[in-house]
Structure formats: C-alpha cells, structure tokens
Motif scaffolding. Sequence first.
Motif, PDB file in Angstrom:
ATOM      1  N   TYR A 162      -3.070 125.423  49.284  1.00 57.59           N
ATOM      2  CA  TYR A 162      -4.059 124.538  48.673  1.00 57.59           C
ATOM      3  C   TYR A 162      -3.927 124.611  47.164  1.00 57.59           C
ATOM      4  O   TYR A 162      -3.725 125.688  46.610  1.00 57.59           O
ATOM      5  CB  TYR A 162      -5.476 124.962  49.066  1.00 57.59           C
ATOM      6  N   PHE A 163      -4.095 123.458  46.514  1.00 55.02           N
ATOM      7  CA  PHE A 163      -4.006 123.376  45.061  1.00 55.02           C
ATOM      8  C   PHE A 163      -5.261 122.684  44.535  1.00 55.02           C
ATOM      9  O   PHE A 163      -5.522 121.536  44.900  1.00 55.02           O
ATOM     10  CB  PHE A 163      -2.751 122.620  44.643  1.00 55.02           C
ATOM     11  N   ASN A 164      -6.029 123.374  43.695  1.00 56.44           N
ATOM     12  CA  ASN A 164      -7.272 122.838  43.151  1.00 56.44           C
ATOM     13  C   ASN A 164      -6.974 122.159  41.808  1.00 56.44           C
ATOM     14  O   ASN A 164      -7.169 122.735  40.737  1.00 56.44           O
ATOM     15  CB  ASN A 164      -8.315 123.945  42.986  1.00 56.44           C
ATOM     16  N   VAL A 165      -6.456 120.945  41.903  1.00 57.91           N
ATOM     17  CA  VAL A 165      -6.073 120.147  40.741  1.00 57.91           C
ATOM     18  C   VAL A 165      -6.384 118.678  41.027  1.00 57.91           C
ATOM     19  O   VAL A 165      -6.631 118.305  42.173  1.00 57.91           O
ATOM     20  CB  VAL A 165      -4.562 120.302  40.404  1.00 57.91           C
ATOM     21  N   ASN A 166      -6.326 117.858  40.020  1.00 56.45           N
ATOM     22  CA  ASN A 166      -6.585 116.429  40.164  1.00 56.45           C
ATOM     23  C   ASN A 166      -5.363 115.739  40.785  1.00 56.45           C
ATOM     24  O   ASN A 166      -4.394 115.426  40.089  1.00 56.45           O
ATOM     25  CB  ASN A 166      -6.914 115.824  38.796  1.00 56.45           C
ATOM     26  N   ALA A 167      -5.420 115.482  42.076  1.00 53.74           N
ATOM     27  CA  ALA A 167      -4.293 114.872  42.791  1.00 53.74           C
ATOM     28  C   ALA A 167      -4.036 113.431  42.374  1.00 53.74           C
ATOM     29  O   ALA A 167      -2.962 112.892  42.663  1.00 53.74           O
ATOM     30  CB  ALA A 167      -4.521 114.941  44.301  1.00 53.74           C
ATOM     31  N   ALA A 168      -4.976 112.805  41.699  1.00 56.67           N
ATOM     32  CA  ALA A 168      -4.787 111.421  41.266  1.00 56.67           C
ATOM     33  C   ALA A 168      -4.036 111.322  39.941  1.00 56.67           C
ATOM     34  O   ALA A 168      -3.705 110.230  39.498  1.00 56.67           O
ATOM     35  CB  ALA A 168      -6.141 110.720  41.141  1.00 56.67           C
ATOM     36  N   SER A 169      -3.725 112.453  39.361  1.00 58.77           N
ATOM     37  CA  SER A 169      -3.036 112.476  38.071  1.00 58.77           C
ATOM     38  C   SER A 169      -1.520 112.379  38.255  1.00 58.77           C
ATOM     39  O   SER A 169      -0.931 113.080  39.081  1.00 58.77           O
ATOM     40  CB  SER A 169      -3.371 113.790  37.345  1.00 58.77           C
ATOM     41  N   GLU A 170      -0.901 111.533  37.446  1.00 53.96           N
ATOM     42  CA  GLU A 170       0.563 111.402  37.473  1.00 53.96           C
ATOM     43  C   GLU A 170       1.233 112.737  37.165  1.00 53.96           C
ATOM     44  O   GLU A 170       2.260 113.089  37.767  1.00 53.96           O
ATOM     45  CB  GLU A 170       1.003 110.339  36.476  1.00 53.96           C
ATOM     46  N   LYS A 171       0.656 113.506  36.246  1.00 54.47           N
ATOM     47  CA  LYS A 171       1.210 114.817  35.900  1.00 54.47           C
ATOM     48  C   LYS A 171       1.185 115.764  37.102  1.00 54.47           C
ATOM     49  O   LYS A 171       2.117 116.541  37.298  1.00 54.47           O
ATOM     50  CB  LYS A 171       0.446 115.432  34.727  1.00 54.47           C
ATOM     51  N   THR A 172       0.121 115.706  37.890  1.00 53.58           N
ATOM     52  CA  THR A 172       0.031 116.545  39.092  1.00 53.58           C
ATOM     53  C   THR A 172       1.118 116.170  40.084  1.00 53.58           C
ATOM     54  O   THR A 172       1.792 117.046  40.645  1.00 53.58           O
ATOM     55  CB  THR A 172      -1.364 116.410  39.744  1.00 53.58           C
ATOM     56  N   ILE A 173       1.299 114.884  40.297  1.00 48.78           N
ATOM     57  CA  ILE A 173       2.335 114.428  41.234  1.00 48.78           C
ATOM     58  C   ILE A 173       3.697 114.950  40.781  1.00 48.78           C
ATOM     59  O   ILE A 173       4.434 115.542  41.571  1.00 48.78           O
ATOM     60  CB  ILE A 173       2.332 112.884  41.346  1.00 48.78           C
ATOM     61  N   GLU A 174       4.019 114.736  39.526  1.00 48.93           N
ATOM     62  CA  GLU A 174       5.317 115.182  39.002  1.00 48.93           C
ATOM     63  C   GLU A 174       5.477 116.702  39.093  1.00 48.93           C
ATOM     64  O   GLU A 174       6.551 117.196  39.430  1.00 48.93           O
ATOM     65  CB  GLU A 174       5.487 114.725  37.546  1.00 48.93           C
ATOM     66  N   LYS A 175       4.418 117.429  38.800  1.00 47.66           N
ATOM     67  CA  LYS A 175       4.490 118.890  38.810  1.00 47.66           C
ATOM     68  C   LYS A 175       4.640 119.460  40.217  1.00 47.66           C
ATOM     69  O   LYS A 175       5.378 120.427  40.425  1.00 47.66           O
ATOM     70  CB  LYS A 175       3.231 119.473  38.152  1.00 47.66           C
ATOM     71  N   TYR A 176       3.956 118.879  41.207  1.00 51.69           N
ATOM     72  CA  TYR A 176       3.887 119.499  42.528  1.00 51.69           C
ATOM     73  C   TYR A 176       4.891 118.970  43.548  1.00 51.69           C
ATOM     74  O   TYR A 176       5.087 119.599  44.587  1.00 51.69           O
ATOM     75  CB  TYR A 176       2.463 119.424  43.083  1.00 51.69           C
ATOM     76  N   ILE A 177       5.543 117.862  43.281  1.00 55.80           N
ATOM     77  CA  ILE A 177       6.573 117.381  44.220  1.00 55.80           C
ATOM     78  C   ILE A 177       7.651 118.450  44.434  1.00 55.80           C
ATOM     79  O   ILE A 177       8.024 118.726  45.582  1.00 55.80           O
ATOM     80  CB  ILE A 177       7.175 116.034  43.768  1.00 55.80           C
ATOM     81  N   PRO A 178       8.174 119.111  43.406  1.00 53.50           N
ATOM     82  CA  PRO A 178       9.167 120.168  43.650  1.00 53.50           C
ATOM     83  C   PRO A 178       8.607 121.319  44.489  1.00 53.50           C
ATOM     84  O   PRO A 178       9.326 121.885  45.334  1.00 53.50           O
ATOM     85  CB  PRO A 178       9.547 120.644  42.245  1.00 53.50           C
ATOM     86  N   THR A 179       7.350 121.653  44.302  1.00 50.88           N
ATOM     87  CA  THR A 179       6.714 122.703  45.106  1.00 50.88           C
ATOM     88  C   THR A 179       6.662 122.289  46.568  1.00 50.88           C
ATOM     89  O   THR A 179       6.960 123.089  47.467  1.00 50.88           O
ATOM     90  CB  THR A 179       5.288 122.994  44.575  1.00 50.88           C
ATOM     91  N   ILE A 180       6.279 121.045  46.809  1.00 55.40           N
ATOM     92  CA  ILE A 180       6.218 120.531  48.179  1.00 55.40           C
ATOM     93  C   ILE A 180       7.608 120.559  48.799  1.00 55.40           C
ATOM     94  O   ILE A 180       7.781 120.957  49.957  1.00 55.40           O
ATOM     95  CB  ILE A 180       5.607 119.113  48.202  1.00 55.40           C
ATOM     96  N   LYS A 181       8.594 120.153  48.034  1.00 50.55           N
ATOM     97  CA  LYS A 181       9.971 120.155  48.518  1.00 50.55           C
ATOM     98  C   LYS A 181      10.414 121.571  48.886  1.00 50.55           C
ATOM     99  O   LYS A 181      11.061 121.782  49.912  1.00 50.55           O
ATOM    100  CB  LYS A 181      10.891 119.553  47.449  1.00 50.55           C
ATOM    101  N   ASP A 182      10.046 122.550  48.063  1.00 53.32           N
ATOM    102  CA  ASP A 182      10.377 123.946  48.365  1.00 53.32           C
ATOM    103  C   ASP A 182       9.668 124.427  49.625  1.00 53.32           C
ATOM    104  O   ASP A 182      10.286 125.070  50.483  1.00 53.32           O
ATOM    105  CB  ASP A 182      10.002 124.861  47.195  1.00 53.32           C
ATOM    106  N   LEU A 183       8.382 124.129  49.748  1.00 55.86           N
ATOM    107  CA  LEU A 183       7.616 124.585  50.908  1.00 55.86           C
ATOM    108  C   LEU A 183       8.145 124.013  52.213  1.00 55.86           C
ATOM    109  O   LEU A 183       8.152 124.695  53.242  1.00 55.86           O
ATOM    110  CB  LEU A 183       6.134 124.226  50.746  1.00 55.86           C
ATOM    111  N   THR A 184       8.575 122.766  52.173  1.00 50.29           N
ATOM    112  CA  THR A 184       9.049 122.092  53.387  1.00 50.29           C
ATOM    113  C   THR A 184      10.552 122.243  53.599  1.00 50.29           C
ATOM    114  O   THR A 184      11.094 121.690  54.550  1.00 50.29           O
ATOM    115  CB  THR A 184       8.725 120.589  53.328  1.00 50.29           C
ATOM    116  N   SER A 185      11.200 122.972  52.696  1.00 53.20           N
ATOM    117  CA  SER A 185      12.668 123.086  52.714  1.00 53.20           C
ATOM    118  C   SER A 185      13.327 121.712  52.670  1.00 53.20           C
ATOM    119  O   SER A 185      14.395 121.490  53.245  1.00 53.20           O
ATOM    120  CB  SER A 185      13.140 123.872  53.941  1.00 53.20           C
ATOM    121  N   GLY A 186      12.656 120.774  52.012  1.00 52.99           N
ATOM    122  CA  GLY A 186      13.198 119.433  51.836  1.00 52.99           C
ATOM    123  C   GLY A 186      13.106 118.540  53.054  1.00 52.99           C
ATOM    124  O   GLY A 186      13.601 117.417  53.029  1.00 52.99           O
ATOM    125  N   THR A 187      12.441 119.007  54.116  1.00 53.00           N
ATOM    126  CA  THR A 187      12.301 118.163  55.305  1.00 53.00           C
ATOM    127  C   THR A 187      11.138 117.194  55.130  1.00 53.00           C
ATOM    128  O   THR A 187      10.191 117.456  54.380  1.00 53.00           O
ATOM    129  CB  THR A 187      12.079 119.006  56.580  1.00 53.00           C
TER     130      THR A 187
END
Length: 142
Positions: A64-89
């Motif tokens: 869980y991440f307690n940040v503003n998900a509607a922010s473009e900066k959040t999207i850019e920052k967390y996409i790599p984290t999501i990719k790592d967590l899912t092993s890119g699947t």
Amino acid sequence: MEKNMSDWVLLLGGSTGHGAAVAKQLAKEGYGIIAFHFDRGEAKKIAEETIIEVNSLSGGRCHYFNVNAASEKTIEKYIPTIKDLTSGTSLKLLLHSIAFGTTTNFFGSKPVTQRQMDMTVHVMANSLLYWTQKLYEEKLLK
C-alpha cells in the motif's frame, strides 16, 4: 478470474469502502495486492486496519502507498515499483475506486466552481485514463 500465486491486482483507492472490500476478497483468493490511498487523520487509522488485514489475508503479498494516486508524478514514480513487484507481468485487474472531490451544490448562493469540478473530474475520472495509458505503455496491462 483465473489466478496463480504470481497474479497481482492494482487498486487505486484501496483502503476504505469498495476498494478495501475488493482488496480483502482478492487477497483471500490469493492475489497480490498493490494499492494506493490518500488518507489522513481518522481515515488513516481505518486504512491502517485495512492494510493489516489485507497483509494477513494475502500472506504478505500486499503493498500500500499513501500518496495522491491522481498525480502525474505519482504515476511516473510508482510504475517502476509496480513493474518490480509484478516481475513485469501483466496485472490481472486495475480497479479505480478513488472517491475524492467536491460535494457542494450545483446551484444556490455558493454553487460549485469550475476549479472544484475540474479537480473532481480529474481525480475521479481522468486519472484512470492516465494510469491505464502508462500501465499499457509499460506492458503491465494487456
């Protein structure tokens, strides 16, 4: 949804209400949970309880991440984290359950302003498009 232990879901708004209910159910079914929320004060206490429960139900496959998900900066920052967590699947589910915006009157002595409506539409609608575009671009959605 057919799943295996490497399947992940992304919940935009996963700490209370519908988002929390979906997180709990999918965690019980064995999905890994990646969720964003933006909670302060009393709502943060409820979110923390949800996170503890989802973490337990998912066997620790909960982020869980307690940040503003509607922010473009959040999207850019967390996409790599999501990719790592899912092993890119590819994610099995993207759920938009962000509930934030104006609840003022449309008419009367103090009607809703354009700024208030723009913010509401951005958070509760447009942000889903921007997440979807970026997740698709990164091959995290099919």
